[in-house]
Scaffold this active site. Structure first.
Site, mmCIF file in Angstrom:
data_model
loop_
_atom_site.group_PDB
_atom_site.id
_atom_site.type_symbol
_atom_site.label_atom_id
_atom_site.label_comp_id
_atom_site.label_asym_id
_atom_site.label_seq_id
_atom_site.Cartn_x
_atom_site.Cartn_y
_atom_site.Cartn_z
ATOM 1 N NE ARG A 47 -3.445 2.461 2.413
ATOM 2 C CZ ARG A 47 -4.338 2.904 3.523
ATOM 3 N NH1 ARG A 47 -4.015 2.460 4.869
ATOM 4 N NH2 ARG A 47 -5.028 3.882 3.277
ATOM 5 C CG HIS A 48 -1.000 4.655 -0.937
ATOM 6 N ND1 HIS A 48 -1.277 5.408 0.424
ATOM 7 C CD2 HIS A 48 -2.238 4.412 -1.304
ATOM 8 C CE1 HIS A 48 -2.627 5.464 0.396
ATOM 9 N NE2 HIS A 48 -3.298 4.885 -0.469
ATOM 10 N NE ARG A 51 -5.214 7.439 1.015
ATOM 11 C CZ ARG A 51 -6.220 7.656 1.965
ATOM 12 N NH1 ARG A 51 -6.532 8.573 2.762
ATOM 13 N NH2 ARG A 51 -7.116 6.608 2.119
ATOM 14 N NE ARG A 64 -4.270 7.215 -2.887
ATOM 15 C CZ ARG A 64 -5.203 7.800 -3.293
ATOM 16 N NH1 ARG A 64 -5.272 8.770 -3.731
ATOM 17 N NH2 ARG A 64 -6.315 6.855 -3.648
ATOM 18 C CG HIS A 115 -4.765 1.811 -4.087
ATOM 19 N ND1 HIS A 115 -4.667 3.461 -4.189
ATOM 20 C CD2 HIS A 115 -4.585 1.701 -5.405
ATOM 21 C CE1 HIS A 115 -4.552 3.950 -5.131
ATOM 22 N NE2 HIS A 115 -4.235 2.862 -6.151
ATOM 23 C CG ASP A 116 -7.055 1.027 1.587
ATOM 24 O OD1 ASP A 116 -7.194 1.325 0.497
ATOM 25 O OD2 ASP A 116 -7.572 1.749 2.513
#
Length: 377
Positions: free
Chosen positions: A41-42, A45, A109, A291-292
Site C-alpha cells: 500500500r502507498h 496521505r 500517491r 492501495h489498501d
C-alpha cells in the site's frame, strides 16, 4: 564425580548443538529463493474525500486531497530499506534493470510511493552517482492505466455481475446481522457528518469510509477534530470500515466475488511465479505499488484476510523457493508492523511452504479465463 558428570553432560550438549546447527545449515543450503513478488500500500496521505460537515477543507492540505505526505514518503523509504536488507543475499547490491520490475496504479500517491521506495531500496553507489548532492538515481516505474486487465486497483465496478453481488450482499442475512448492532450509531454519524443513512449503509459509496479516513488523517497530522469524534466513535468507525472492506470482497459469496475482483491479481501473480519456476532467468522480483483495497481484495481472494485495515506501507510478500528435491514452494508473509518481522501466512488447505502445484490447485476456483463474460452472466 559431580564435576566429571557436568563436564560429560556439557560435551554431550555441545555435540548435540553442533549436530542441530549442521542439520539446520543443510536444510537452509538445500533450498534457494528464486523469485519474489511484493504488493504494498502507498504511504500516508491526505484524505481522499471529506464529509459534508467536516471542519477542514481540501485547501488546508498542502497538496490537496489524496496526496502522499512527507510522513508517507518516510514510511515508503523505510520499507525500501527493509526490502534491501531482507533480500541482500538475493538482489544485486546495485540496481540491475534485468532483476526488478516495478508497476504502479495511475495515481499520484502510488507512483510517488514507488519512487521513494526505490530510493530506499537502491541508493546510488559511487559508480551510479550522477550528482554527489543528490543521493538518488532514476529507476523506471511502469504505470498501469485504468483500462488495463488485470488491474491493480479494486474494487472494479464496471462489472454488472459484481454489482449484483453487492446488492445481494447488502440484502443478505450475513451482512444485516453484522451491521444491525451499529444501527443507532449510524444515525448519530449521519447527524454529525451530514450524510444520510442510506448513503452510510451503501457499500459502494464509501461514505462511512470517508468519515473514518478523514478523522484518521486529521488525527495523524494534528488537525483539530470535531468534539463528537471521541476514541469510542473512531473505534466504531474503524470497525464499520473493516466491515465495508470485508463486504466488498467477502462475507457473502466470497469465492464468486474473488473471481471478479482479487482473483484477477492472484492469477497474474501465479502466472509470473509459475513462469519464473519454468523458465528461470535474470528477473528476480516484481513489485506492485497499490492501495489498501488492493491488499484487501487479494487477501480476501486467498481467504487470508485478518479483518484489519491494511496500514500505510503494508506489504504482502510472495516468495518462490526451489527445494533440495527440485520441487518449488511458495511462502507468503504480511508486513503490517515495522516493529517486528512480517507475519507468515498460510494458504488454507496447505502447509506454510506450499508446493507450487498445490497452491495452483487450491486457488484454481477463483481464477477466471474470460472476465468480461463472467461479468455479463
Amino acid at each position: 564425580m559431580r564435576g566429571t558428570c557436568q563436564t560429560s553432560g556439557s560435551k554431550s550438549l555441545y555435540v548435540s548443538l553442533l549436530f542441530l546447527i549442521f542439520v539446520l545449515l543443510e536444510s537452509v543450503s538445500g533450498r534457494n529463493l528464486t523469485f519474489a513478488t511484493l504488493i504494498y500500500r502507498h504511504g500516508d496521505r491526505s484524505p481522499i474525500e471529506t464529509y459534508p460537515n467536516a471542519l477542514h477543507k481540501e485547501s488546508e492540505w498542502p497538496q490537496g486531497f489524496g496526496q502522499l505526505t512527507t510522513l508517507g514518503m518516510q514510511q515508503q523509504h523505510e520499507l525500501g530499506q527493509y526490502i534491501k536488507k531482507r533480500y541482500s543475499n538475493f538482489l544485486s547490491p546495485t540496481y540491475k534493470r534485468e532483476e526488478i520490475y516495478v508497476q504502479s496504479t495511475d495515481v499520484d500517491r502510488t507512483i510517488m510511493s514507488a519512487q521513494v521506495n526505490l530510493a530506499g531500496l537502491f541508493p546510488p553507489s559511487t559508480s551510479e552517482m550522477w550528482n554527489p548532492q543528490i543521493l538518488w538515481q532514476p529507476i523506471p516505474i511502469y504505470v498501469i492505466p485504468k483500462s488495463f486487465r488485470p488491474k491493480l486497483r479494486y474494487p472494479i465496478f464496471d462489472c454488472p455481475r459484481y454489482k449484483k453481488l453487492l446488492r445481494e450482499t447488502m440484502a443478505s442475512r450475513e451482512f444485516r446481522d453484522k451491521i444491525q448492532p451499529y444501527r443507532n450509531f449510524l444515525k448519530t454519524i449521519a447527524d454529525h457528518s451530514g450524510y444520510d443513512m442510506r448513503s452510510l449503509r451503501n457499500l459502494y459509496t464509501f461514505k462511512v469510509w470517508n468519515v473514518q479516513d478523514t478523522l484518521l488523517c486529521e488525527s495523524i497530522h494534528n488537525y483539530t477534530l470535531p468534539t463528537w469524534a471521541t476514541e469510542d466513535v473512531k473505534a466504531k468507525l474503524e470497525q464499520l470500515t473493516v466491515l465495508s472492506l470485508s463486504s466488498l470482497f467477502g462475507i457473502y459469496k466470497r469465492e464468486e466475488k474473488a473471481r471478479l475482483q482479487g482473483g484477477l491479481l492472484v492469477k497474474n501473480i501465479l502466472e509470473n511465479i509459475s513462469n519464473a519456476a519454468k523458465y528461470p532467468g535474470k528477473r528476480k522480483m516484481l513489485i506492485y505499488s497499490a492501495h489498501d483495497t488492493t491488499l484487501g481484495a487479494l487477501q480476501m481472494a486467498l481467504n487470508t484476510y485478518n479483518e484489519k485495515l491494511p496500514p500505510y506501507a503494508a506489504c504482502q510478500i510472495f516468495e518462490l523457493y526451489q527445494e533440495d528435491t527440485g520441487e518449488y514452494t511458495i511462502e507468503m508473509y504480511f508486513r503490517n508492523d515495522t516493529s517486528r518481522d512480517p507475519y507468515p501466512i498460510t494458504l488454507p488447505g496447505c502447509s506454510f511452504a506450499c508446493p507450487l502445484q498445490k497452491f495452483s490447485d487450491l486457488v484454481a476456483p477463483i481464477l477466471v479465463d474470460n472476465w468480461e463474460n463472467e461479468c455479463r452472466s
